[in-house]
Design an enzyme around this catalytic site. Structure first.
Site, short mmCIF file in Angstrom:
data_model
loop_
_atom_site.label_atom_id
_atom_site.label_comp_id
_atom_site.label_asym_id
_atom_site.label_seq_id
_atom_site.Cartn_x
_atom_site.Cartn_y
_atom_site.Cartn_z
N GLY A 1 -18.64 25.08 -0.80
CA GLY A 1 -19.01 26.19 -1.69
C GLY A 1 -19.05 27.56 -1.05
O GLY A 1 -19.39 28.53 -1.73
N GLU B 1 -19.44 20.59 4.13
CA GLU B 1 -18.05 20.18 3.98
C GLU B 1 -17.29 21.22 3.16
O GLU B 1 -16.85 20.94 2.05
CB GLU B 1 -17.97 18.79 3.33
CG GLU B 1 -18.93 18.63 2.16
CD GLU B 1 -19.04 17.21 1.62
OE1 GLU B 1 -18.97 16.26 2.43
OE2 GLU B 1 -19.20 17.06 0.40
N GLY C 1 -14.21 23.62 1.95
CA GLY C 1 -12.76 23.53 1.87
C GLY C 1 -12.16 24.92 1.85
O GLY C 1 -11.45 25.34 2.77
N ARG C 2 -12.52 25.66 0.81
CA ARG C 2 -11.93 26.99 0.59
C ARG C 2 -12.12 27.92 1.79
O ARG C 2 -11.17 28.56 2.24
CB ARG C 2 -12.60 27.64 -0.63
CG ARG C 2 -12.00 28.98 -1.03
CD ARG C 2 -12.83 29.63 -2.15
NE ARG C 2 -13.22 28.68 -3.15
CZ ARG C 2 -12.45 28.30 -4.17
NH1 ARG C 2 -11.27 28.85 -4.33
NH2 ARG C 2 -12.89 27.40 -5.02
N CYS D 1 9.05 29.00 -18.32
CA CYS D 1 9.25 29.52 -19.68
C CYS D 1 7.94 29.46 -20.46
O CYS D 1 7.83 28.73 -21.44
CB CYS D 1 10.35 28.73 -20.37
SG CYS D 1 11.86 28.76 -19.42
N TYR E 1 -6.61 25.55 -2.44
CA TYR E 1 -6.41 25.35 -3.89
C TYR E 1 -5.20 26.13 -4.41
O TYR E 1 -5.24 26.69 -5.50
CB TYR E 1 -7.69 25.72 -4.66
CG TYR E 1 -8.91 24.98 -4.16
CD1 TYR E 1 -9.01 23.60 -4.32
CD2 TYR E 1 -9.94 25.65 -3.49
CE1 TYR E 1 -10.11 22.91 -3.83
CE2 TYR E 1 -11.05 24.96 -3.02
CZ TYR E 1 -11.13 23.60 -3.19
OH TYR E 1 -12.22 22.92 -2.72
C1 LIG Z 1 -14.54 20.39 -3.63
C2 LIG Z 1 -15.62 19.81 -2.81
C3 LIG Z 1 -15.96 20.41 -1.59
C4 LIG Z 1 -15.33 21.68 -1.08
O1 LIG Z 1 -15.67 22.75 -1.89
P1 LIG Z 1 -15.26 24.26 -1.46
O2 LIG Z 1 -15.72 25.06 -2.64
O3 LIG Z 1 -13.78 24.27 -1.30
O4 LIG Z 1 -15.97 24.59 -0.22
C5 LIG Z 1 -16.93 19.79 -0.82
N1 LIG Z 1 -17.55 18.67 -1.24
C6 LIG Z 1 -17.26 18.07 -2.43
C7 LIG Z 1 -17.97 16.86 -2.82
C8 LIG Z 1 -16.30 18.64 -3.25
O5 LIG Z 1 -16.02 18.07 -4.43
#
Ligand SMILES: *Cc1c(COP(=O)(O)O)cnc(C)c1O
Length: 375
Positions: free
Chosen positions: A218, A248, A250-251, A326, A355
């Site tokens: 997040g 954890e 991601g972004r 299109c 993403y």
């Molecule tokens: C998507 C997700 C993340 C990563 O979220 P980000 O917003 O990309 O940091 C981490 N844990 C779980 C369980 C997720 O579904």
């Protein structure tokens, strides 16, 4: 615009269209985040943000491990020799549960039914429970707790679930991923502290020996500016001695290590609006369409023009950058002013590493995929 990117793009055959991932940028970003985290924090990378094997391999070694949410991501994590794997997701199949246990992954169990299915597989393992708390989450783009969602166990049902934990399974922690793209560092630090407090209180109340508190991802990126979440407040979060805090993201780890570049195939004005029509679009980079914002670009000028027909060129004009699909929804950018743009030039989209390709509907209209380059 960094030079290695321009150089790599100029070498491509035309019409140019590519994703570029920078593994050095991934490592640097990981080191920055790690330095900002409190002691006893484990940093995993959430593979769903970008599952390109080079990205996954780089972050498997730069982070402490990987968070996965499907059998496919689990296989990538095993291939990348991740030291730690956490497996979550609301719809795990028996095959995925079994593969996760075989791989030594820590499971985040999301329902009482899943607990019984896991027990029926005959596995003996430590688990975490994913909880959808009663309390609302901090602000962000998606909220997954304090509101009806398919993720995790409703907090009010937790006493019943804990009373019925099947033999062989032991609850050692909670998973409380709650928000995506939080841009407020203070709010995120408060969320972490509150998550730890709640987990301790709940564990104490139910006589659980708490070892793990997983606060999910997040950490946010602001696509409209150069800003990202301020990490400074995170250092003040206290992680108690015997507890491991797992994050954890991601972004935050991948967004700035990826670029999407695409060539301007046509320039046209209809009903007073000017469009740059691209060799690419939302089937490669769906994020702006999915979230309903306009992703800024920079122009990479390409000087050669080998064609016998005249090159189109515009000056000082606001343009919409649209794709080759299109449908009028194939829009990456609206109303961005360009000093100069020609057919054959490239639009470069920064912050496209999270993403981007992974959430896009690649097969819609069956155009060629972009080239993938790793720097
Ligand atoms: C998507 C997700 C993340 C990563 O979220 P980000 O917003 O990309 O940091 C981490 N844990 C779980 C369980 C997720 O579904």
């Amino acid at each position: 615009m960094t030079d290695p990117i321009t150089t790599a793009l100029r070498r491509l055959p035309t019409p140019r269209c590519a994703y570029l991932y920078d593994t050095t940028a991934l490592r640097t970003r990981t080191a920055t985040l790690r330095a900002a985290l409190p002691p006893r924090t484990t940093l995993l990378y959430a593979v769903k943000a970008n599952g390109h094997p080079d990205v996954v391999h780089t972050l498997a070694s730069a982070c402490d491990g990987l968070e996965v949410a499907s059998g496919g991501e689990l296989a990538l994590a095993v291939q990348a020799r991740a030291r730690r794997i956490v497996f979550g997701g609301p719809a795990k199949t028996d095959a995925e549960l079994a593969a996760a246990v075989t791989a030594g992954a820590l499971l985040n169990v999301e329902s009482p039914h899943e607990l019984r299915r896991l027990a029926a597989l005959g596995v003996h393992t430590d688990i975490c429970l994913r909880i959808n708390r009663t309390h609302p989450a901090p602000a962000g783009s998606h909220t997954m707790t304090g509101t009806p969602t398919p993720f995790g166990i409703d907090e009010t049902q937790l006493p019943q679930v804990l009373a019925d934990i099947p033999d062989g399974l032991r609850v050692i922690g909670f998973h409380l991923h709650a928000v995506s793209n939080n841009l407020d560092g203070h709010a995120h630090a408060e969320f972490l502290t509150d998550t730890i407090d709640w987990s301790q209180r709940t564990a104490h109340h139910h006589d659980i020996t708490l070892r793990i508190v997983n606060a999910g991802g997040g950490l946010g990126i602001d696509y409209l500016t150069q800003n990202s979440i301020d990490l400074t407040p995170l250092a003040d979060v206290t992680v108690p001695d015997h507890i491991e805090l797992i994050l954890e993201p991601g972004r935050y780890l991948t967004a700035d290590a990826g670029w999407y570049a695409t060539e301007v195939l046509d320039l046209k004005t209809t009903h007073g609006r000017t469009f740059a029509v691209l060799r690419g679009g939302t089937h490669h980079f769906r994020l702006p369409a999915a979230w309903g914002y306009s992703h800024p670009f920079t122009v990479i000028p390409i000087d050669d023009w080998p064609h016998p027909y005249p090159r189109l060129s515009i000056h000082d004009t606001p343009i919409d950058a649209v794709g080759e699909l299109c449908t009028p929804r194939d829009v990456l950018t609206r109303n961005q002013h360009v000093p100069h743009l020609r057919t054959g030039d490239l639009l470069l989209y920064a912050r496209a590493g999270a993403y981007g390709w992974d959430i896009s509907h690649h097969d819609f209209l069956r155009h060629e995929p972009p080239t993938f380059l790793t720097l």
